[in-house]
Enzyme design. Structure first.
Site, mmCIF file in Angstrom:
data_model
loop_
_atom_site.group_PDB
_atom_site.id
_atom_site.type_symbol
_atom_site.label_atom_id
_atom_site.label_comp_id
_atom_site.label_asym_id
_atom_site.label_seq_id
_atom_site.Cartn_x
_atom_site.Cartn_y
_atom_site.Cartn_z
ATOM 1 N N GLY A 67 0.827 -1.210 0.000
ATOM 2 C CA GLY A 67 0.000 0.000 0.000
ATOM 3 C C GLY A 67 0.855 1.251 0.000
ATOM 4 N N ALA A 68 1.806 1.314 0.933
ATOM 5 C CA ALA A 68 2.652 2.504 1.048
ATOM 6 C C ALA A 68 3.492 2.694 -0.211
ATOM 7 C CB ALA A 68 3.549 2.390 2.277
ATOM 8 N N ASP A 107 4.489 -2.502 -7.432
ATOM 9 C CA ASP A 107 3.807 -1.422 -6.701
ATOM 10 C C ASP A 107 4.005 -0.077 -7.406
ATOM 11 O OD1 ASP A 107 3.092 -3.301 -4.812
ATOM 12 O OD2 ASP A 107 4.901 -2.964 -3.625
#
Ligand code: RIB
Length: 323
Positions: free
Chosen positions: A48-49, A262
């Protein structure tokens, strides 16, 4: 093109925050094997980060809904994210440890990762519901599966109510996704391993023909658009109207591929929030992910938008598959 009148495009990211403890090794250990590695380093991580930071650096305003522990890591991570320009409102402190990932990276930049979720397990709709209106943000809502699935479903339902685009990176892969969850997803972004797991296919699929089959199967299962990331091969995309293979720029030497997927998702979401067509967003995301693997650590190599635009010149749409 601006994403909304009078402001930057906005992305809501819902997901995990981890501290990555990384050991470089010559070769990844086999099951039961011990290998000696180099100096241990700590980096900010968590899918997520990583995605939130990538979306921010790619040009979006970002609100990140995530749970951080009450330990020193949690406090330091909160400060770091705020310094990166990410809105603090979605960052929730919960009692207990922050998530931690143990990572080994080999000489080719490949990795093995095990995550202890810690605070990430506490990110539930009831916890987030205490922060009234926190989910009402963004033209795009981006999530992964390192937090409870009920949280992801709640975020996407809320996005649907206000017409935001939903993007799911189904990582880590663990079996098939329920049809109800898939029906909430506009763009599904698995890697090869995750796509195979979602289709119930055993073993690794390594060919273009095999990836095309997986994408088509995922669309049959209900995904509206599928973007499959295929490491150094680039990415494939399938919608009802278009499909293709986007090839990365030549000459990239990977040092650490942790977080490349990501970076891809964050950059993709940032471009979609600018209302870019999916093909353009995939080209932008391929450029961003290619650049990201040149430094150690999941977030260290995430490029800014100027570097991404420059690298886009080397990105090619090389083939269409018919839809
Ligand atoms: O995708 C890479 C990430 O997976 C790492 O940063 C680690 O924290 C795990 O969540």
């Amino acid at each position: 093109m601006a994403g909304r009148k009078g402001g930057s495009p906005r992305v809501l990211v819902v997901g995990s925050s981890n501290v990555d403890i990384v050991v470089p090794v010559r070769n990844l250990p086999a099951p039961g094997e011990t290998v000696l590695g180099g100096e241990r380093k700590e980096f900010w991580g968590g899918k997520g980060a990583n995605q939130a930071v990538a979306a921010k650096k790619a040009g979006a305003e970002v609100r990140f809904v995530s749970a951080l522990g009450s330990d020193g890591y949690g406090l330091a991570y909160r400060k770091y994210l705020a310094d990166t320009g990410i809105e603090r409102r979605g960052l929730i402190r919960v009692p207990g440890p922050t998530g931690v990932a143990l990572i080994v990276v080999d000489g080719m930049g490949s990795n093995q990762i095990a995550v202890s979720p810690g605070a990430n397990s506490s990110l539930t709709p009831s916890l987030v519901g205490k922060k009234r209106g926190v989910m009402e943000y963004g033209e795009v809502v981006l999530a992964q599966l390192e937090v409870p699935r009920a949280m992801v479903a709640a975020a996407f339902r809320s996005a649907r109510r206000r017409g935001a685009v939903t993007v799911l990176n189904p990582a880590p892969a663990s079996g098939e996704l329920r049809a109800r969850m898939l029906s909430l997803v506009d763009v599904l972004v698995p890697n090869e391993v995750e796509a195979a797991a979602l289709c119930g296919t055993r073993g690794r699929v390594r060919t273009m023909a095999g990836w095309v089959r997986l994408c088509k199967k995922l669309r049959e299962k209900g995904a509206k658009a599928v973007v499959l990331t295929a490491g150094k091969t680039g990415a494939l995309f399938f919608t009802g109207a278009a499909s293709g293979w986007v090839k990365p720029p030549a000459g990239i030497r990977p040092v650490d591929t942790t977080g490349a997927g990501d970076t891809f998702c964050g950059a993709l979401a940032a471009r979609l929030a600018q209302k870019a067509p999916l093909t353009d967003a995939v080209r932008f995301a391929v450029a961003a992910a290619s650049l990201s693997v040149q430094k150690r650590g999941a977030q260290t190599g995430i490029p800014g938008k100027r570097a991404i635009w420059k690298a886009m010149r080397g990105v090619q749409l090389v083939r269409e598959f018919g839809c």
